[in-house]
Scaffold this motif. Structure first.
Motif, PDB file in Angstrom:
ATOM      1  N   THR A 429      27.816  31.898  13.117  1.00 39.29           N
ATOM      2  CA  THR A 429      26.467  32.283  12.690  1.00 39.29           C
ATOM      3  C   THR A 429      26.535  33.355  11.609  1.00 39.29           C
ATOM      4  N   GLN A 430      27.368  34.359  11.819  1.00 40.56           N
ATOM      5  CA  GLN A 430      27.538  35.400  10.809  1.00 40.56           C
ATOM      6  C   GLN A 430      28.092  34.822   9.503  1.00 40.56           C
ATOM      7  N   PHE A 431      29.064  33.928   9.621  1.00 37.24           N
ATOM      8  CA  PHE A 431      29.660  33.325   8.430  1.00 37.24           C
ATOM      9  C   PHE A 431      28.617  32.550   7.626  1.00 37.24           C
ATOM     10  N   HIS A 432      27.885  31.663   8.302  1.00 41.37           N
ATOM     11  CA  HIS A 432      26.899  30.846   7.593  1.00 41.37           C
ATOM     12  C   HIS A 432      25.752  31.702   7.050  1.00 41.37           C
ATOM     13  N   TRP A 433      25.397  32.769   7.754  1.00 45.09           N
ATOM     14  CA  TRP A 433      24.344  33.661   7.250  1.00 45.09           C
ATOM     15  C   TRP A 433      24.782  34.290   5.929  1.00 45.09           C
ATOM     16  N   SER A 434      26.034  34.709   5.875  1.00 40.30           N
ATOM     17  CA  SER A 434      26.549  35.329   4.646  1.00 40.30           C
ATOM     18  C   SER A 434      26.561  34.332   3.488  1.00 40.30           C
ATOM     19  N   VAL A 435      26.993  33.107   3.768  1.00 39.89           N
ATOM     20  CA  VAL A 435      27.071  32.091   2.716  1.00 39.89           C
ATOM     21  C   VAL A 435      25.682  31.711   2.230  1.00 39.89           C
ATOM     22  N   LEU A 436      24.767  31.460   3.162  1.00 37.05           N
ATOM     23  CA  LEU A 436      23.419  31.034   2.770  1.00 37.05           C
ATOM     24  C   LEU A 436      22.645  32.144   2.067  1.00 37.05           C
ATOM     25  N   SER A 437      22.799  33.360   2.548  1.00 38.73           N
ATOM     26  CA  SER A 437      22.038  34.473   1.972  1.00 38.73           C
ATOM     27  C   SER A 437      22.418  34.742   0.521  1.00 38.73           C
ATOM     28  N   SER A 438      23.662  34.366   0.149  1.00 35.46           N
ATOM     29  CA  SER A 438      24.085  34.599  -1.235  1.00 35.46           C
ATOM     30  C   SER A 438      23.313  33.736  -2.228  1.00 35.46           C
ATOM     31  N   HIS A 439      22.658  32.682  -1.741  1.00 31.30           N
ATOM     32  CA  HIS A 439      21.892  31.794  -2.624  1.00 31.30           C
ATOM     33  C   HIS A 439      20.399  32.112  -2.612  1.00 31.30           C
ATOM     34  N   LEU A 440      19.974  33.000  -1.729  1.00 35.90           N
ATOM     35  CA  LEU A 440      18.544  33.310  -1.627  1.00 35.90           C
ATOM     36  C   LEU A 440      18.207  34.514  -2.498  1.00 35.90           C
ATOM     37  N   THR A 441      17.810  34.243  -3.700  1.00 32.71           N
ATOM     38  CA  THR A 441      17.382  35.295  -4.620  1.00 32.71           C
ATOM     39  C   THR A 441      16.051  34.896  -5.244  1.00 32.71           C
ATOM     40  N   ALA A 442      15.367  35.870  -5.777  1.00 28.47           N
ATOM     41  CA  ALA A 442      14.075  35.596  -6.418  1.00 28.47           C
ATOM     42  C   ALA A 442      14.228  34.753  -7.667  1.00 28.47           C
ATOM     43  N   PHE A 443      15.472  34.603  -8.143  1.00 30.85           N
ATOM     44  CA  PHE A 443      15.713  33.822  -9.352  1.00 30.85           C
ATOM     45  C   PHE A 443      16.048  32.364  -9.053  1.00 30.85           C
ATOM     46  N   ASN A 444      16.165  32.040  -7.759  1.00 31.60           N
ATOM     47  CA  ASN A 444      16.490  30.671  -7.382  1.00 31.60           C
ATOM     48  C   ASN A 444      15.200  29.852  -7.352  1.00 31.60           C
ATOM     49  N   PRO A 445      15.077  28.798  -8.178  1.00 32.04           N
ATOM     50  CA  PRO A 445      13.825  28.019  -8.215  1.00 32.04           C
ATOM     51  C   PRO A 445      13.529  27.314  -6.893  1.00 32.04           C
ATOM     52  N   ASN A 446      14.567  26.999  -6.121  1.00 35.70           N
ATOM     53  CA  ASN A 446      14.339  26.341  -4.829  1.00 35.70           C
ATOM     54  C   ASN A 446      13.611  27.262  -3.847  1.00 35.70           C
ATOM     55  N   VAL A 447      13.853  28.556  -3.970  1.00 40.20           N
ATOM     56  CA  VAL A 447      13.162  29.519  -3.118  1.00 40.20           C
ATOM     57  C   VAL A 447      11.663  29.487  -3.400  1.00 40.20           C
ATOM     58  N   GLN A 466       9.584  35.358   5.831  1.00 43.09           N
ATOM     59  CA  GLN A 466       9.674  33.917   6.059  1.00 43.09           C
ATOM     60  C   GLN A 466      11.062  33.397   5.695  1.00 43.09           C
ATOM     61  N   LEU A 467      11.603  33.878   4.595  1.00 41.91           N
ATOM     62  CA  LEU A 467      12.946  33.464   4.174  1.00 41.91           C
ATOM     63  C   LEU A 467      14.009  33.913   5.177  1.00 41.91           C
ATOM     64  N   ALA A 468      13.856  35.163   5.681  1.00 44.33           N
ATOM     65  CA  ALA A 468      14.826  35.691   6.636  1.00 44.33           C
ATOM     66  C   ALA A 468      14.825  34.877   7.928  1.00 44.33           C
ATOM     67  N   ALA A 469      13.623  34.501   8.392  1.00 44.23           N
ATOM     68  CA  ALA A 469      13.537  33.711   9.625  1.00 44.23           C
ATOM     69  C   ALA A 469      14.176  32.339   9.440  1.00 44.23           C
ATOM     70  N   GLN A 470      13.890  31.707   8.294  1.00 45.57           N
ATOM     71  CA  GLN A 470      14.470  30.397   8.035  1.00 45.57           C
ATOM     72  C   GLN A 470      15.980  30.487   7.847  1.00 45.57           C
ATOM     73  N   LEU A 471      16.426  31.555   7.207  1.00 48.77           N
ATOM     74  CA  LEU A 471      17.858  31.768   7.012  1.00 48.77           C
ATOM     75  C   LEU A 471      18.584  31.906   8.347  1.00 48.77           C
ATOM     76  N   SER A 472      18.010  32.703   9.247  1.00 52.61           N
ATOM     77  CA  SER A 472      18.631  32.900  10.561  1.00 52.61           C
ATOM     78  C   SER A 472      18.698  31.593  11.342  1.00 52.61           C
ATOM     79  N   ALA A 473      17.601  30.814  11.297  1.00 47.11           N
ATOM     80  CA  ALA A 473      17.576  29.549  12.032  1.00 47.11           C
ATOM     81  C   ALA A 473      18.599  28.566  11.480  1.00 47.11           C
ATOM     82  N   GLN A 474      18.693  28.462  10.167  1.00 46.57           N
ATOM     83  CA  GLN A 474      19.642  27.526   9.567  1.00 46.57           C
ATOM     84  C   GLN A 474      21.090  27.955   9.826  1.00 46.57           C
ATOM     85  N   ALA A 475      21.353  29.258   9.752  1.00 47.33           N
ATOM     86  CA  ALA A 475      22.708  29.754  10.020  1.00 47.33           C
ATOM     87  C   ALA A 475      23.104  29.461  11.464  1.00 47.33           C
ATOM     88  N   ALA A 476      22.179  29.685  12.405  1.00 46.16           N
ATOM     89  CA  ALA A 476      22.464  29.401  13.812  1.00 46.16           C
ATOM     90  C   ALA A 476      22.670  27.911  14.036  1.00 46.16           C
TER      91      ALA A 476
END
Length: 513
Positions: A429-447, A466-476
């Motif tokens: 969970t920690q690993f995937h959270w770190s990987v996914l969070s690196s792509h969540l920026t205000a400059f990412n059009p998908n966000v 909202q992003l943090a909640a979705q990030l945690s769920a996807q990482a888990a």
């Protein structure tokens, strides 16, 4: 035993199955294994009642497991010293008494002590039940014996969360302990006057070997139970426990390997089938119990299933396992090479577990249940012939001791599985959270595309939340996928062990009685 019972025993035809004893010992097996999982669902309610921390809550589970695993290898010694009938009677009564005391507990200290008592007396129930079943069936019907035994040992812990959820939801967490009382009373009633009085003899105690064995198993169980909570080897307690377990284990084996008076008869492991079966059972513990332990956390904590729905999720798996055991024990084990059945069981178990790793956050009830059915069918195909293979060369005089060792292996395997899978979920969970969070920026059009239909902006607190909640769920979710996949490969990894085991000799079918 009464004179009438003795007369009946002496005139009973050879090969006759004593079904009252069979029912009694199956219920006895259910008593022990049901308690290992039924309590899990009630832990949050106990935590609220006693006002305790997560660490204290875990001790309610670990105190039972540690006591059971430490005492179980001594089954053969106590059976020789006091007799099988006396030992199982005392064990059932003691287990029932401490079950009642657990339900009456008024503090966490009291319930932990009572759980220790449950574990001590419960440790004898599984090995003795297995030994008695073997004696109750002629050799050509041992597949049936193991099928009945498996209904208690394997199906009961699978359905334990379901029963625990129902009792906790509609009654109280105390009911998960009180439910043992009528089962114990009925088992004693069915057993009375039927179980043969075994011979007893004076047996010297190897106190040094006993101390080394208790230190080895107790310290190992402490490492497995508390490792994840205490961040494994960064904890001084875990470091010390691991050293104690390793040193005492080496000394125990080195000292006792050729010692005839050792507390454990290591010569049993010279039989390659028994040795291989114990190793395979340990690996299967990771595949089966690791999955069963983490499923409630997955469906309740991540997918948001209510307690009862999460409990009902185990029913298809339990029904499939029971059906598979009955068919395997009554039909398949007599028509096919048991080793082939074991291999098929491992393949089905692994396939079902890996299928769970393909799920996502939108998984429905049957998306979760169908892989469980596949794994359940594999459990029956594995357990029944594996037990038959394990004990094919073990004589009646060593049955209790071999059953005790086999039971310990299964318990340690389940503990290892639960510890590894729990650690896997947390670390991944920690690993995937770190990987996914690196792509969540205000400059990412998908966000922006994700938040736009919700009327949110990633630069605002609401959008970031909202992003943090979705990030945690996807990482888990990704971590659970990794864990389920690992349990599937653990089952596949046991396939080469099947090649080591001997094929049982063909036995002519006995006439029906």
């Amino acid at each position: 035993m009464s004179l009438a019972a003795e007369a009946t025993e002496s005139t009973r035809p050879a090969g006759t199955v004593r079904w009252t004893v069979v029912l009694a010992v199956v219920l006895t097996a259910v008593l022990e294994v049901l308690d290992s999982t039924i309590v899990n669902v009630a832990l949050p309610h106990m935590k609220a009642t006693f006002g305790i921390t997560n660490d204290q809550t875990i001790w309610i589970l670990t105190s039972y497991i540690v006591a059971s695993v430490v005492v179980m290898p001594l089954t053969g010694f106590f059976a020789r010293r006091f007799g099988r009938r006396r030992l199982i009677t005392v064990a059932i009564v003691g287990f029932a008494v401490f079950s009642a005391l657990c339900g009456l507990s008024w503090s966490v200290e009291v319930i932990v002590l009572c759980r220790l008592g449950q574990g001590i007396f419960g440790a004898f129930l599984i090995p003795l039940s297995q030994s008695i079943l073997f004696d109750s069936f002629p050799r050509e019907k041992r597949g049936q014996a193991m099928a009945l035994f498996g209904l208690g040992v394997i199906v009961a812990p699978v359905l334990g969360p379901t029963l625990g959820a129902i009792l906790t939801e509609y009654f109280s967490w105390r009911a998960v302990f009180y439910v043992n009382l009528p089962i114990a009373a009925f088992a004693l009633f069915m057993m009375s006057g039927e179980l043969r009085r075994g011979e007893t003899r004076k047996v010297s105690i190897d106190w040094t070997g006993l101390g080394l064995m208790v230190a080895m198993i107790g310290a190992l169980q402490l490492v497995l139970d508390q490792g994840e909570t205490r961040d494994w080897f960064s904890s001084p307690l875990i470091q010390v426990a691991a050293i104690i377990s390793a040193v005492s284990g080496v000394l125990f084996v080195a000292r006792g390997w050729g010692l005839s008076t050792n507390i454990i008869d290591f010569s049993l492991f010279r039989d390659r089938s028994f040795a291989a079966a114990n190793f395979a059972m340990m690996g299967f513990g990771l595949a089966m119990f690791g999955t069963i332990a983490v499923l409630p956390l997955f469906v309740q904590g991540l997918l948001g299933y209510p307690v009862l729905d999460a409990g009902y999720l185990f029913m298809p798996r339990g029904i499939a396992a029971g059906f598979s055991m009955v068919i395997t024990g009554s039909v398949l084990v007599r028509r096919f090479d048991p080793r082939m059945l074991v291999a098929m069981g491992l393949l089905l178990t692994g396939t079902g577990n890996i299928a769970l790793g393909w799920l996502n956050l939108n998984a429905g009830f049957w998306d979760l249940a169908i892989p469980g059915v596949v794994s359940g069918l594999g459990m029956g195909l594995f357990f029944v012939p594996m037990s038959t293979l394990a004990f094919q060369n073990v004589g009646p005089d060593r049955q209790d001791e071999a059953s005790g060792i086999y039971g310990v292996t299964r318990s340690i395997g389940s503990s290892i599985g639960i510890a590894i899978i729990g650690w896997q979920v947390a670390s991944r969970t920690q690993f995937h959270w770190s990987v996914l969070s690196s792509h969540l920026t205000a400059f990412n059009p998908n966000v922006w595309r994700y938040l736009q239909p919700l009327g949110l902006d990633p630069t605002t607190a609401e959008g970031a939340g909202q992003l943090a909640a979705q990030l945690s769920a996807q990482a888990a979710m990704l971590a659970f996928q990794d864990a389920f996949t690992l349990t599937g490969w653990a089952a596949f990894a046991m396939l080469p062990v099947v090649l080591i085991m001997q094929r049982p000799t063909k036995i002519a079918a006995a006439p029906a009685h």
